[in-house]
Design an enzyme around this catalytic site. Sequence first.
Site, short mmCIF file in Angstrom:
data_model
loop_
_atom_site.label_atom_id
_atom_site.label_comp_id
_atom_site.label_asym_id
_atom_site.label_seq_id
_atom_site.Cartn_x
_atom_site.Cartn_y
_atom_site.Cartn_z
N GLU A 51 -14.99 -48.74 33.76
CA GLU A 51 -13.87 -48.82 34.71
C GLU A 51 -13.29 -47.43 34.95
O GLU A 51 -13.00 -47.07 36.10
CB GLU A 51 -12.80 -49.77 34.18
CG GLU A 51 -11.75 -50.12 35.18
CD GLU A 51 -12.26 -50.89 36.40
OE1 GLU A 51 -11.51 -50.90 37.42
OE2 GLU A 51 -13.35 -51.48 36.38
N HIS A 55 -18.00 -46.93 37.51
CA HIS A 55 -19.47 -47.09 37.53
C HIS A 55 -19.82 -48.19 36.54
O HIS A 55 -19.69 -48.00 35.33
CB HIS A 55 -20.15 -45.77 37.17
CG HIS A 55 -21.62 -45.78 37.39
ND1 HIS A 55 -22.18 -46.08 38.62
CD2 HIS A 55 -22.66 -45.55 36.57
CE1 HIS A 55 -23.49 -46.02 38.53
NE2 HIS A 55 -23.81 -45.70 37.28
N HIS A 56 -20.22 -49.32 37.02
CA HIS A 56 -20.31 -50.52 36.20
C HIS A 56 -21.75 -50.92 35.89
O HIS A 56 -22.60 -50.92 36.79
CB HIS A 56 -19.56 -51.65 36.89
CG HIS A 56 -18.14 -51.26 37.19
ND1 HIS A 56 -17.78 -50.68 38.39
CD2 HIS A 56 -17.03 -51.31 36.43
CE1 HIS A 56 -16.49 -50.41 38.36
NE2 HIS A 56 -16.01 -50.77 37.18
N HIS A 73 -26.31 -47.96 42.84
CA HIS A 73 -26.69 -48.66 44.07
C HIS A 73 -26.47 -47.79 45.30
O HIS A 73 -27.30 -47.79 46.21
CB HIS A 73 -25.94 -49.99 44.18
CG HIS A 73 -26.27 -50.93 43.06
ND1 HIS A 73 -27.45 -51.62 43.00
CD2 HIS A 73 -25.59 -51.26 41.94
CE1 HIS A 73 -27.48 -52.36 41.91
NE2 HIS A 73 -26.36 -52.15 41.23
N GLU A 74 -25.39 -47.04 45.29
CA GLU A 74 -25.06 -46.14 46.42
C GLU A 74 -26.18 -45.12 46.66
O GLU A 74 -26.43 -44.73 47.80
CB GLU A 74 -23.74 -45.44 46.12
CG GLU A 74 -23.31 -44.41 47.12
CD GLU A 74 -22.04 -43.69 46.67
OE1 GLU A 74 -21.78 -42.62 47.26
OE2 GLU A 74 -21.33 -44.15 45.78
N ASP A 82 -25.30 -42.39 36.19
CA ASP A 82 -25.94 -43.21 35.16
C ASP A 82 -26.08 -42.43 33.86
O ASP A 82 -25.84 -42.96 32.77
CB ASP A 82 -27.30 -43.70 35.64
CG ASP A 82 -27.18 -44.47 36.94
OD1 ASP A 82 -26.41 -45.45 36.98
OD2 ASP A 82 -27.83 -44.06 37.92
#
Length: 94
Positions: A51, A55-56, A73-74, A82
């Site tokens: 949070e 970045h989950h 994903h972006e 990551d």
Amino acid sequence: MVERLDTAARAALAAALPGWRIDGEHLKRSFKFKDFSAAWGFMSRVALLAEAQDHHPEWFNVYNKLDIALTTHEAGGLSVRDVKLAKAIDALLG
């Protein structure tokens, strides 16, 4: 926009993140804890990191086992976001 890691950066991940593996466009690691409570506690700590970094992870938990998969994903794949989250997760382990 966040950029995908290039081939050289992806190749360096094995040395930079022992315990993590590349699976397609995901950085993955599996964890095993004493029991469900320990696994859930770790997930809670990871959730706070995620949070804070906005970045989950994708994750899967059964009893004392936890699988974490990171991707951006972006960017359509692995990015520095990551790597940063994986290092922060590893730091929780001590």
